[in-house]
Write a protein that holds these residues in place. Structure first.
Motif, PDB file in Angstrom:
ATOM      1  N   ARG A   1       0.733  -1.424   0.243  1.00 33.64           N
ATOM      2  CA  ARG A   1       0.014   0.458   0.075  1.00 33.64           C
ATOM      3  C   ARG A   1       0.781   1.241   0.344  1.00 33.64           C
ATOM      4  O   ARG A   1       1.873   1.298   0.856  1.00 33.64           O
TER       5      ARG A   1
ATOM      6  N   MET B   1      19.145   3.505 -12.190  1.00 38.11           N
ATOM      7  CA  MET B   1      17.492   3.949 -12.336  1.00 38.11           C
ATOM      8  C   MET B   1      16.671   3.587 -11.265  1.00 38.11           C
ATOM      9  O   MET B   1      16.926   2.457 -11.216  1.00 38.11           O
TER      10      MET B   1
ATOM     11  N   PHE C   1       9.692   5.409  -8.830  1.00 31.27           N
ATOM     12  CA  PHE C   1       9.533   6.362  -8.124  1.00 31.27           C
ATOM     13  C   PHE C   1       7.375   5.293  -8.707  1.00 31.27           C
ATOM     14  O   PHE C   1       6.461   6.662  -8.136  1.00 31.27           O
TER      15      PHE C   1
ATOM     16  N   ARG D   1       2.156 -11.678  -3.971  1.00 33.00           N
ATOM     17  CA  ARG D   1       2.329 -11.370  -5.369  1.00 33.00           C
ATOM     18  C   ARG D   1       3.425 -12.803  -6.236  1.00 33.00           C
ATOM     19  O   ARG D   1       4.632 -12.923  -4.876  1.00 33.00           O
TER      20      ARG D   1
ATOM     21  N   THR E   1      10.257   3.774 -16.760  1.00 36.50           N
ATOM     22  CA  THR E   1      10.374   3.170 -17.719  1.00 36.50           C
ATOM     23  C   THR E   1      11.709   4.133 -18.264  1.00 36.50           C
ATOM     24  O   THR E   1      12.259   3.481 -19.565  1.00 36.50           O
TER      25      THR E   1
ATOM     26  N   ASN F   1       8.794   8.223 -15.027  1.00 34.82           N
ATOM     27  CA  ASN F   1       8.144   7.079 -14.418  1.00 34.82           C
ATOM     28  C   ASN F   1       9.484   6.462 -14.737  1.00 34.82           C
ATOM     29  O   ASN F   1      10.794   6.830 -15.885  1.00 34.82           O
TER      30      ASN F   1
ATOM     31  N   TYR G   1      10.903  -5.072  -0.462  1.00 37.18           N
ATOM     32  CA  TYR G   1       9.543  -6.533  -0.350  1.00 37.18           C
ATOM     33  C   TYR G   1      10.040  -7.329   0.481  1.00 37.18           C
ATOM     34  O   TYR G   1      10.986  -7.626   0.935  1.00 37.18           O
TER      35      TYR G   1
ATOM     36  N   ALA H   1       3.515   4.481  -7.397  1.00 32.48           N
ATOM     37  CA  ALA H   1       3.018   4.539  -6.312  1.00 32.48           C
ATOM     38  C   ALA H   1       3.647   2.907  -5.295  1.00 32.48           C
ATOM     39  O   ALA H   1       2.996   3.311  -4.428  1.00 32.48           O
ATOM     40  N   THR H   2       3.906   1.585  -6.061  1.00 35.08           N
ATOM     41  CA  THR H   2       4.082   0.743  -5.170  1.00 35.08           C
ATOM     42  C   THR H   2       5.468   0.341  -4.457  1.00 35.08           C
ATOM     43  O   THR H   2       5.498  -0.682  -3.759  1.00 35.08           O
TER      44      THR H   2
HETATM   45  N1  T4K Z   1      12.201  -2.142 -13.710  1.00 32.41           N
HETATM   46  C1  T4K Z   1      11.517  -3.028 -12.170  1.00 32.41           C
HETATM   47  C2  T4K Z   1      12.764  -3.795 -11.697  1.00 32.41           C
HETATM   48  C3  T4K Z   1      10.485  -2.673 -11.801  1.00 32.41           C
HETATM   49  O1  T4K Z   1      10.083  -3.383 -10.836  1.00 32.41           O
HETATM   50  C4  T4K Z   1      10.185  -1.136 -12.437  1.00 32.41           C
HETATM   51  C5  T4K Z   1       8.416  -1.651 -11.701  1.00 32.41           C
HETATM   52  C6  T4K Z   1      10.702  -1.006 -13.368  1.00 32.41           C
HETATM   53  C7  T4K Z   1      11.495  -1.468 -14.029  1.00 32.41           C
HETATM   54  C8  T4K Z   1       9.442   0.329 -14.129  1.00 32.41           C
HETATM   55  O2  T4K Z   1       9.353   1.299 -13.458  1.00 32.41           O
HETATM   56  P1  T4K Z   1       7.755   1.650 -13.306  1.00 32.41           P
HETATM   57  O3  T4K Z   1       8.503   2.470 -15.127  1.00 32.41           O
HETATM   58  O4  T4K Z   1       6.687   1.475 -12.908  1.00 32.41           O
HETATM   59  O5  T4K Z   1       8.309   3.047 -12.384  1.00 32.41           O
HETATM   60  C9  T4K Z   1       3.997  -2.890  -9.772  1.00 32.41           C
HETATM   61  C10 T4K Z   1       4.658  -1.072 -10.727  1.00 32.41           C
HETATM   62  O6  T4K Z   1       3.214  -1.170 -10.951  1.00 32.41           O
HETATM   63  C11 T4K Z   1       5.778  -1.367 -11.125  1.00 32.41           C
HETATM   64  O7  T4K Z   1       6.440  -0.540 -11.176  1.00 32.41           O
HETATM   65  C12 T4K Z   1       6.511  -2.926 -11.199  1.00 32.41           C
HETATM   66  N2  T4K Z   1       7.829  -2.261 -11.273  1.00 32.41           N
HETATM   67  C13 T4K Z   1       6.404  -4.021  -9.837  1.00 32.41           C
HETATM   68  C14 T4K Z   1       7.112  -4.539  -9.234  1.00 32.41           C
HETATM   69  O8  T4K Z   1       4.930  -3.714  -9.751  1.00 32.41           O
HETATM   70  P2  T4K Z   1       1.867  -4.455 -10.773  1.00 32.41           P
HETATM   71  O9  T4K Z   1       1.460  -4.929 -11.794  1.00 32.41           O
HETATM   72  O10 T4K Z   1       2.235  -5.662  -9.527  1.00 32.41           O
HETATM   73  O11 T4K Z   1       1.499  -3.564  -9.742  1.00 32.41           O
HETATM   74  P3  T4K Z   1      -0.680  -3.920  -9.598  1.00 32.41           P
HETATM   75  O12 T4K Z   1      -1.494  -2.408 -10.467  1.00 32.41           O
HETATM   76  O13 T4K Z   1      -0.995  -4.975  -9.209  1.00 32.41           O
HETATM   77  O14 T4K Z   1      -0.361  -3.074  -8.034  1.00 32.41           O
HETATM   78  C15 T4K Z   1       0.507  -4.128  -6.631  1.00 32.41           C
HETATM   79  C16 T4K Z   1      -0.477  -4.280  -5.443  1.00 32.41           C
HETATM   80  O15 T4K Z   1       0.389  -2.395  -5.001  1.00 32.41           O
HETATM   81  C17 T4K Z   1      -2.114  -4.202  -5.938  1.00 32.41           C
HETATM   82  O16 T4K Z   1      -2.174  -5.411  -5.140  1.00 32.41           O
HETATM   83  C18 T4K Z   1      -2.509  -2.632  -4.238  1.00 32.41           C
HETATM   84  C19 T4K Z   1      -1.393  -1.786  -4.425  1.00 32.41           C
HETATM   85  N3  T4K Z   1      -1.685  -0.704  -4.769  1.00 32.41           N
HETATM   86  C20 T4K Z   1      -1.053  -0.012  -6.263  1.00 32.41           C
HETATM   87  C21 T4K Z   1      -1.581   0.450  -6.889  1.00 32.41           C
HETATM   88  C22 T4K Z   1      -1.034   0.790  -8.439  1.00 32.41           C
HETATM   89  C23 T4K Z   1      -2.266   0.389  -4.129  1.00 32.41           C
HETATM   90  O17 T4K Z   1      -1.932  -0.073  -2.256  1.00 32.41           O
HETATM   91  N4  T4K Z   1      -2.584   1.753  -4.473  1.00 32.41           N
HETATM   92  C24 T4K Z   1      -2.450   1.953  -5.508  1.00 32.41           C
HETATM   93  O18 T4K Z   1      -1.914   3.226  -6.394  1.00 32.41           O
HETATM   94  O19 T4K Z   1       3.107  -3.640 -10.632  1.00 32.41           O
END
Ligand code: T4K
Length: 379
Positions: free
Chosen positions: A16, A184, A187, A318, A68, A66, A289, A189-190
């Protein structure tokens, strides 16, 4: 929760976000409103850039919309070409950035202990077309940066670290972004520190600063000159204002997660079939994590069965980062994606499970999740 197997009434997510005090945030928004400056390197942006350079103990930080896009710019800034060695055990963004840059990802196996790119496997993956290494500090665990740098120096390769999970990690007091050519951070939300969406590049070489600045703003030098084929990677003022408010909350959130980290380890210590994260000497953790590994034989249930059973009880752990990137249709035909080339990653990806990990979890929630896990064990 009355019994360890009683489902939670409300979903328990893997994370969260920090939500700063709304009044503190709106106070910063008032500054933005007063300035009528919403993006393109405003005051909030500059304040956050400076605050993060200090927090991350790194000379230069460039903010992005972001992580990416930041990683794309890093590849462009270093003029990578041909093949780049990377890990299959990561979020899709890592290899996708290479593909979007016209580079070929070359997957290399991981270290069974850190789950990061195994330096001992890198040499064999180098060809005349290799120009760089894109390593990931997966779950915030630092890579073997000394070994990677030795190889890079000997073979004339550039090194980028995907430190998306490694915000605030220090090794013997040094910021994690003081190694390699560019790091890199994400930032999203997760992430522990976030700007809703956002990211940054951190680097030491001052010569990169101008190039990165140009690349994230269409290559524009001034009204008359466009010097490079840049992109729009700018962080806006609303993101930066949120970041400044979130940054104030980071120490307390980190400390609360540290307590949860230790509580999980106490509650799950000695459970056959569960491997807990180890302490790494000299390392300040990111507390991004909390990942366990489940040995199917010894636990009596596979990781996927545990994941499903927790979900039935409203605990949404997850399986980051399953499936391996090398298994995606866009990469699986690459020679380096062959399962025989990646035996450690193939095993690890079936074992890992990220448990709910965020400051607002109560101690009782953590104990209940551990109770559920222990009650699932067979044998
Ligand atoms: N390289 C690595 C190694 C990364 O792990 C990531 C991103 C990137 C590059 C790219 O960076 P960015 O371009 O994203 O800045 C999430 C994130 O979207 C992603 O940023 C992150 N890694 C990845 C590990 O996790 P999902 O698809 O698992 O997110 P999602 O929407 O299923 O959220 C997970 C949980 O978080 C939800 O079950 C509840 C909670 N949540 C999520 C959001 C978005 C909230 O409570 N509030 C929220 O606003 O990818």
């Amino acid at each position: 929760m009355s019994s360890p197997v009683t489902p939670f009434e409300q979903p328990i997510y893997v994370t969260r976000p920090i939500l700063p005090d709304l009044a503190a945030f709106t106070g910063r928004l008032k500054d933005v409103w007063d300035s009528k400056w919403l993006t393109n390197h405003g005051r909030q942006h500059d304040l956050l850039e400076r605050a993060l350079a200090a927090y991350l103990k790194t000379p230069h930080v460039s903010l992005f919309n972001n992580g990416t896009i930041a990683l794309l710019v890093a590849c462009r800034a270093l003029e990578l070409k041909g093949e780049v060695i990377t890990t299959p055990f990561t979020f899709p963004a890592t290899p996708h950035v290479l593909a979007w840059s016209g580079l070929t990802p070359v997957f290399c196996d991981i270290d069974p202990r850190t789950m990061d790119l195994d330096p001992a496997r890198i040499e064999a993956a180098i060809t005349p077309r290799t120009t760089g290494i894109l390593a990931v500090h997966v779950y915030g665990t630092p890579c073997d940066v000394a070994a990677i740098q030795r190889i890079a120096d000997a073979r004339g390769l550039r090194v980028i670290y995907d430190a998306a999970h490694a915000f605030g990690v220090e090794v013997n007091g040094a910021g994690i972004a003081t190694v390699g050519d560019i790091s890199m951070f994400s930032f999203h939300a997760t992430k522990l520190f976030h700007t809703a969406e956002g990211g940054a590049l951190a680097f030491r070489d001052p010569a990169l600063k101008d190039r990165i600045y140009l690349l994230r703003n269409f290559g524009i030098r001034n009204e008359e000159q466009v010097l490079l084929a840049g992109i729009n990677g700018k962080m806006n003022e609303l993101q930066a204002a949120l970041g400044l408010a979130v940054l104030e909350c980071v120490p307390a959130e980190w400390a609360r997660r540290e307590r949860i980290f230790n509580l999980y380890r106490e509650e799950l210590a000695g459970v056959p079939g569960i491997t807990l994260p180890a302490d790494l000497p000299g390392v300040r953790r990111s507390n991004q994590y909390f990942v366990i590994r489940i040995d199917r034989q010894c636990f009596g249930l596979s990781r996927d069965e545990v994941h499903a059973a927790l979900k039935e009880r409203n605990v949404h752990a997850r399986r980051y980062f399953s499936p391996l990137c090398s298994e995606y249709p866009c990469y699986r035909e690459l020679p380096s994606a062959a399962p025989a080339n990646l035996p450690v990653a193939q095993r690890v990806v079936q074992e890992v499970l990220c448990l709910p990990f965020y400051g607002a979890l109560s101690d009782d929630d953590v104990r209940a999740i551990c109770g559920m896990l222990i009650s699932l064990r067979r044998g």
